[in-house]
Each structure stands twice: as C-alpha cells, then as structure tokens.
Design an enzyme around this catalytic site. Sequence first.
Site, PDB file in Angstrom:
ATOM      1  CG  HIS A 188     -11.952 -18.107 -48.835  1.00  0.00           C
ATOM      2  ND1 HIS A 188     -12.806 -19.160 -48.941  1.00  0.00           N
ATOM      3  CD2 HIS A 188     -12.412 -17.330 -47.829  1.00  0.00           C
ATOM      4  CE1 HIS A 188     -13.759 -19.021 -48.040  1.00  0.00           C
ATOM      5  NE2 HIS A 188     -13.543 -17.922 -47.343  1.00  0.00           N
TER       6      HIS A 188
ATOM      7  CG  ASP B 278     -11.223 -11.725 -42.724  1.00  0.00           C
ATOM      8  OD1 ASP B 278     -12.175 -11.264 -42.109  1.00  0.00           O
ATOM      9  OD2 ASP B 278     -11.042 -12.935 -42.921  1.00  0.00           O
TER      10      ASP B 278
END
Length: 431
Positions: free
Chosen positions: A308, A365
């Site tokens: 991320h 996700d």
Amino acid sequence: MSNEAKLELDGKTFTLPTLTGSENEKAVDISALRANTGYITIDDGYGNTGSCTSNITFIDGDKGILRYRGIPIEELAEKSNFVETAYLIIYGELPNHAQLKKFSDLFTENQYLHEDMKFHFQGFPGGAHPMAILSAMINAASCFDDDLMRWQWGRNKQFDIYVARLLSQVRTIAAYSYRKSKGLPLIYPKQSYKYTANFLHMLFSTPYEDFELKPEVVKALDLIFLLHADHEQNCSTSTVRMVASSQANLFASCAAGVCALWGPLHGGANQAVLEMLAQIHKEGDDGSKFITAAKDKNSGKKLMGFGHRVYKNHDPRAKIIKKACDEVLSKLHITDPLLDIAKKLEEAALKDPYFVERKLYPNVDFYSGIIMRAIGIPVEMFTVIFAIGRMPGWIANYKEIMEEPKSRIYRPRQIYTGKTINEFVPLDKRK
Ligand code: COA
C-alpha cells in the site's frame, strides 16, 4: 524552535512557512516557492505532496490507524452501518434520529432512475465492463436534471437531495449495469428494503422470485461498503477533487472518480486478487511458485492485494475484513480452495524477507474479494462494489473543496524534458 523552513538556492536563503495538522502531521508550505525562487518541486507519484488540508479522514500508515471524522474504523465497523457512516463522512457528525431518518427517506425518494435511462443501458455491448457502464451512467443521470446541467455551487439549494440521489442511484445503476451485462431483465428497487439489502435484491432477484436475503450476507456487504467509504487523498479521490476544482457538477466529478478507481493498482485490485488466486489454483500451485515470481521484477507479476502506498504496517481494514471473512465462510458453510491459497500466500509473504523488508502487508482487497465471492458477487462487480462504498468519501471531498473560500483550480506544473525549438518539415520533404 523556528517553525519556518529555510531553503538555500542559487546562493540565497528563502524562508518557507510550515503548518501542522491536528494529528501533528507537518508540512512545508511551498505555495509561493515558484513566485519567490523560480523553482517548482518534483514529486513523482505525489508521495510527499499535500494537495489540500482536509477535515474528513485521518490515516497514520506507520501505525495502521484509520479514522473517519475522528472515529476509529474499528468502532464504526462494530457499531455503525454504511448509511450512518456515509452521513458522518459527508456532514462531519454522526446523525441524530431525525437526521438519519430524513437521510434514509431521501435515499428512498431518489432511488428510481429516469425511465429513459433504460435506453442508455441498452446501448452498451454485452461484454461491457460494469465500471465503464457505471461511470457513463452516473454522468448520464446528471443530464436528466436541469439544475445539475446549470450547476453553480452556492446557488443550488438542493445539495442534500443530490447527495442522496447519487448515493442511492449509484446502487441502482450498479445493479442494472450487471444485469445488462448478463442480458437479464432489470429489477426495480423495493421501498421497504434498506440500502444494502435493496442492492442485493436488484442484483439477484428475478421477476418471479425475490432473492433470499441472508442477514450475514447483507451484513458482510454492508461492512465492505463501510470499510471503503473514504481513504484520504488516494488516486480516485484526488481525481474527484481535481475535476471538482474546475467547478464541474457533483455527478461529473464522481463519475471521474469511478474511472480512476477502475485501474488494477487501485480499486481493480480486488478483482485482480481473485484472478491471481484462480490462476494459481488452475496451475496446481500452492502459492509458493507465485511468491517466487512476484519477487522477480522481470516476471511481470505482483502479489495482488499486498502493499500500500500509505500503510507500511497492517492495513486496519484488512484485519477487520479478515475476521469477517472467516465468520461469513463458517456461517455459510463454505470451503473455498482459493481461500486456502490466500491463507498460504499470506503466511508465506509475512515471513519472507522480500515482503518484510519492503513492509508489504495484505491490504483490504486481499480479503474483500474472497468475501464477495463467498456471498455470490460476480468478479466483474468487485470494483463496482468498491465504487459504491467510496461514494460518501468522494462526495465529502467534493463538498469540502466547494466550501473552501480560497479554493483554486488544480493545475500542477511540470519540468519539460522534450525537444527545444524544432523545425516544421513539410510532408513531401520528410524522410
Ligand atoms: N508484490 C511484489 N512486490 C511489490 C508489491 C507487490 N504487491 N508491491 C510493492 N512491491 C515492491 C516494489 O516492486 C518495490 O520494490 P523495490 O523497492 O525493489 O523496487 C517496493 O515493493 C516498493 O513498492 P512501490 O512500488 O514503491 O510501492 P507504491 O507505494 O508505489 O505502490 C501499490 C503501492 C499498492 C500500488 C503496490 O504495492 C501494488 O502494486 N500492490 C498490488 C496491487 C494492490 O493490491 N493494490 C491495492 C492497493 S489498496
């Protein structure tokens, strides 16, 4: 200690003001840099650039903190629901009973699309991706409203209605876009259903039979919406702000957000995770070969759902969703070989020096895709679900930019590295 920054350039010293946020985040204000020095800053990917100040969401990526309007995501996930959280994000405070009722009633009043929009759905080819349909249809929906077509912030007294219309209709459009892509008849929303139940009804009911709304399925999807509701200045939210800065209307600005979200490095990652797991399964790999490939820059593979830009620690949403994932699968008595592969990948990556050194942890996700598969959401709808969830964040950022009295059109600079003055050669003389 001085709270100004000093910059030495071309033998001169320049003073730059600094500012500190409410969570002690620090910034050097370079707004006057070019005017005073002739220099701009270069920050590829904007990793060090604050494009705005904002009151909506706080993230501390090193500590794994996410708060909407100051309230920790863990608390909202446990005690709130998507509609209430959407109100909090957009209006800044949790609603009281009357405010929540009014907000929900507005959703119900505004959930129907203009009947003529059906013809627009018909124009898309069968294989059109629902994200393409979603962004086009959000924009198209604004064409059915004169006020939106002559949008001018401040003159328009009906912002609350547009907020409810967009939040409510994004769900109707999303469900229709899926049904259109499958050649199925459209299902109208039901007055009596709440937000997430109504979406599942429009997605899966048939003209003859209503979809069975299992409470755990409704709860899991509502949680996915809530966890995605805002995430600070990411690619799609910055896109919404960029478009909004030109004073474009709310629907046009959020339709642009849908396009930005579509990419596999952003919202498309949840679909990419499932495709990766399915591929690993198909090849008979238990994940170990894939992990080796993901570490090799020449393989063109990445461990989707890992890493991320902001979280260099666990993504707090991933922790919540991992727990929800285990609960849903056990309540629905689902065993899924892809989940087993996901667990192996996670276990292996968290021990692997490549991922540890680069602080690559599972993101939201990684598990949301598995929950969505378990509750029957088709893979091509995964990013659309993310878009429905992110709508409150986009709306809140839109509102914030519009309410900022000193707001200017977004217009970054560049350093030109192309040819200097170049000669125009007529066509018949070119090689
Ligand atoms: N698999 C393998 N390696 C990865 C990786 C992944 N998922 N994510 C990052 N890396 C590696 C990079 O290759 C880079 O290696 P290097 O330092 O040897 O060059 C290093 O980790 C740092 O990555 P970087 O590209 O600087 O991170 P970023 O902040 O630009 O990108 C993402 C962040 C999210 C785009 C990136 O981690 C990614 O592509 N993840 C997979 C897609 C995904 O899950 N996106 C959803 C985000 S919510």
